[in-house]
Design a protein around this motif. Structure first.
Motif, PDB file in Angstrom:
ATOM      1  N   LEU A 409      17.954  23.609  12.900  1.00  0.00           N
ATOM      2  CA  LEU A 409      16.916  23.170  13.826  1.00  0.00           C
ATOM      3  C   LEU A 409      16.176  21.953  13.287  1.00  0.00           C
ATOM      4  O   LEU A 409      15.913  20.993  14.025  1.00  0.00           O
ATOM      5  CB  LEU A 409      15.932  24.323  14.087  1.00  0.00           C
ATOM      6  N   THR A 410      15.867  21.965  12.003  1.00  0.00           N
ATOM      7  CA  THR A 410      15.142  20.837  11.406  1.00  0.00           C
ATOM      8  C   THR A 410      15.979  19.564  11.460  1.00  0.00           C
ATOM      9  O   THR A 410      15.467  18.476  11.804  1.00  0.00           O
ATOM     10  CB  THR A 410      14.759  21.167   9.962  1.00  0.00           C
ATOM     11  N   CYS A 411      17.247  19.699  11.113  1.00  0.00           N
ATOM     12  CA  CYS A 411      18.116  18.515  11.141  1.00  0.00           C
ATOM     13  C   CYS A 411      18.254  17.967  12.564  1.00  0.00           C
ATOM     14  O   CYS A 411      18.296  16.738  12.765  1.00  0.00           O
ATOM     15  CB  CYS A 411      19.487  18.863  10.568  1.00  0.00           C
ATOM     16  N   THR A 412      18.317  18.861  13.551  1.00  0.00           N
ATOM     17  CA  THR A 412      18.442  18.404  14.939  1.00  0.00           C
ATOM     18  C   THR A 412      17.188  17.651  15.384  1.00  0.00           C
ATOM     19  O   THR A 412      17.271  16.562  15.994  1.00  0.00           O
ATOM     20  CB  THR A 412      18.696  19.605  15.851  1.00  0.00           C
ATOM     21  N   TYR A 418      13.964  10.720  14.824  1.00  0.00           N
ATOM     22  CA  TYR A 418      14.154   9.533  14.011  1.00  0.00           C
ATOM     23  C   TYR A 418      15.145   8.574  14.664  1.00  0.00           C
ATOM     24  O   TYR A 418      14.970   7.351  14.600  1.00  0.00           O
ATOM     25  CB  TYR A 418      14.638   9.928  12.618  1.00  0.00           C
ATOM     26  N   GLY A 419      16.170   9.127  15.319  1.00  0.00           N
ATOM     27  CA  GLY A 419      17.149   8.259  15.976  1.00  0.00           C
ATOM     28  C   GLY A 419      16.538   7.468  17.114  1.00  0.00           C
ATOM     29  O   GLY A 419      16.782   6.259  17.256  1.00  0.00           O
ATOM     30  N   SER A 420      15.708   8.118  17.919  1.00  0.00           N
ATOM     31  CA  SER A 420      15.060   7.407  19.032  1.00  0.00           C
ATOM     32  C   SER A 420      14.072   6.358  18.518  1.00  0.00           C
ATOM     33  O   SER A 420      14.025   5.225  19.019  1.00  0.00           O
ATOM     34  CB  SER A 420      14.336   8.415  19.930  1.00  0.00           C
ATOM     35  N   ASN A 423      15.935   3.467  17.037  1.00  0.00           N
ATOM     36  CA  ASN A 423      16.586   2.680  18.086  1.00  0.00           C
ATOM     37  C   ASN A 423      15.591   1.729  18.742  1.00  0.00           C
ATOM     38  O   ASN A 423      15.915   0.569  19.042  1.00  0.00           O
ATOM     39  CB  ASN A 423      17.201   3.621  19.111  1.00  0.00           C
ATOM     40  N   LEU A 424      14.351   2.211  18.956  1.00  0.00           N
ATOM     41  CA  LEU A 424      13.341   1.347  19.555  1.00  0.00           C
ATOM     42  C   LEU A 424      12.925   0.216  18.624  1.00  0.00           C
ATOM     43  O   LEU A 424      12.602  -0.892  19.070  1.00  0.00           O
ATOM     44  CB  LEU A 424      12.111   2.164  19.942  1.00  0.00           C
ATOM     45  N   LEU A 425      12.925   0.486  17.309  1.00  0.00           N
ATOM     46  CA  LEU A 425      12.508  -0.538  16.360  1.00  0.00           C
ATOM     47  C   LEU A 425      13.561  -1.610  16.135  1.00  0.00           C
ATOM     48  O   LEU A 425      13.238  -2.772  15.865  1.00  0.00           O
ATOM     49  CB  LEU A 425      12.136   0.108  15.024  1.00  0.00           C
TER      50      LEU A 425
END
Length: 456
Positions: A409-412, A418-420, A423-425
């Motif tokens: 759950l933590t990794c998900t 973090y991925g979103s 991606n925005l940065l």
């Protein structure tokens, strides 16, 4: 001594491909009365003695192969040709042992030699495998027959117990007929054996192989085996995962003789014994031990050790109980299958059991084989060492799937958030101006005009 004990266990582990390297201080004790060194080292200094048990480990094929290699002829000749792994481990019970002791090389004992003794015990349930028949043969049990003796052996004999039971001697038929019959007193009972000497030239004259067979002339009902004079059983009682009780029942079925017995109990440190709850009851009365030695356990260092000398009255059942509390282990100390439970080593009973039939000194001198397998102090008693069944105890076990669920759950969550954010940065945005169109736009407007639709 402890350093030499650790080195010895590691050496034996490598020789026999066994898990003896797991022997450490947590399962090793120093008994004071149950065991003593054998051979020339027979002394009373128990500080040099070590005893350890691995109740979880079992004997397997990889342990049998190096054991057979220690034999003079290996498994190529002699009785060892019967040791077929797939037949031995298909039996009801299998046990193999190696005994080493220092002995005198001659009568004057000027030189010392080391004696290596190997023993193998196998129990076959021929009554169930033969569809209710008691007939058996070497080929049925081992899928092999004896073809010759080991050239390096000074003696190579096969003994078949043909002792009559309830005057049924005439109902037994042993083939081929034995060359000799031998009578001996074994554990207080008179036994008759058919003897086949593999070193005798006349044994293999009529046939190339020896296949001993025992047949009954008429069908026999399954009769109960005689009850031994000394036997015991052990079990765990209680409910829940906090406390429990270990009970040991010792039976003395001798009709008129009482005798003492030494009990050795080895309990792991994670079962915390309450010594004040120790009770010994015989025929409804308290039975106080003549000798008691208790060494408390230390967490993760040594187990409990309890030795007692108990007098067993004739025709009695002695019940020994002691309560314990289960400890909570660290999550790294659990076995790969913690819900299966944790094993507790067997209790050891040592006693001189009185014999019903007296043995003469002449019989002892003429039967060195049986005196070595079944030692006796004199004609009135014989020594017996019994091992009870090991115990399987459940301990409080945490939910080992919970850390896995938390990690997943933590990794998900981290991956999505973090991925979103990343991606925005890191994404570059470009503004595209609308194109003026061309031939395609002009054709589309003509079509839309005919259809009565406003142009683009």
């Amino acid at each position: 001594v402890d350093k030499a004990w650790k080195e010895l266990s590691n050496i034996l582990s490598g020789i026999f491909c066994a898990s003896l390297n797991f022997i450490d201080s947590t399962n090793t004790v120093t008994p004071t009365a149950s065991f003593k060194p054998l051979g020339l080292a027979n002394g009373t200094d128990h500080h040099l003695l070590r005893y350890a048990v691995l109740p979880r480990e079992v004997v397997c094929t990889e342990n049998l192969t190096p054991w057979k290699k220690l034999l003079p002829c290996g498994s190529k000749a002699g009785l060892a040709v019967l040791l077929k792994a797939e037949r031995l481990f298909h039996s009801s019970y299998h046990s193999q042992a190696v005994h080493i002791r220092p002995i005198c090389r001659d009568a004057s004992c000027l030189a010392v030699s080391w004696e290596l003794r190997q023993s193998l015990t196998v129990v076959f349930d021929t009554f169930s495998s033969s569809q209710g028949k008691k007939d058996w043969s070497l080929f049925k049990m081992f899928s092999r027959t004896l073809t010759d003796a080991c050239p390096l052996a000074s003696q190579s004999k096969v003994y078949v117990d043909i002792s009559p039971k309830n005057k049924e001697k005439e109902l037994l038929e042993v083939t081929p007929p034995p060359a000799s019959v031998y009578e001996a007193i074994v554990q207080g009972d008179k036994r008759t054996y058919a003897v086949y000497d593999l070193l005798s030239p006349s044994l293999f004259n009529t046939s190339r192989s020896l296949n001993v067979q025992l047949k009954w002339k008429r069908p026999q009902d399954s009769s109960e085996l005689p009850t031994p004079i000394l036997h015991a059983q052990r079990y765990v009682s209680g409910y829940g995962l906090q406390t429990g009780e270990i009970s040991t029942l010792i039976y003395n079925t001798h009709p008129y003789r009482a005798f003492p017995v030494i009990l050795l109990e080895t309990v792991p440190w994670y079962l915390r014994l309450y010594v004040h709850t120790l009770t010994i009851i015989t025929k409804g009365k308290e039975n106080k031990p003549s000798y008691i030695h208790y060494q408390p356990a230390q967490d993760r260092r040594r187990p409990h050790l309890l030795e007692m000398l108990i007098q067993l009255p004739a025709s009695s059942v002695t019940k020994i109980t002691i309560q314990f509390e289960r400890a909570l282990l660290k999550w790294t100390e659990y076995t790969p299958d913690p819900n299966h439970g944790f094993y507790v080593s067997s209790s050891v009973l040592s006693a001189l059991v009185p014999s019903v039939i007296a043995m003469k000194d002449v019989d002892v001198e003429q039967s060195p084989l049986f005196t070595s397998l079944f030692p006796s102090s004199d004609g009135s008693s014989y020594f017996v060492r019994l091992y009870t069944e090991p115990l399987l105890v459940n301990l409080p076990t945490p939910d080992f799937s919970m850390p896995y669920n938390v990690i997943c759950l933590t990794c998900t969550v981290v991956a999505v958030c973090y991925g979103s954010f990343y991606n925005l940065l890191t994404r570059t945005f470009h503004v595209e101006e609308p194109s003026r169109g061309g031939l395609a736009k002009w054709l589309a407007n003509i079509i839309r005009k005919f259809r009565g639709v406003p142009p683009l």
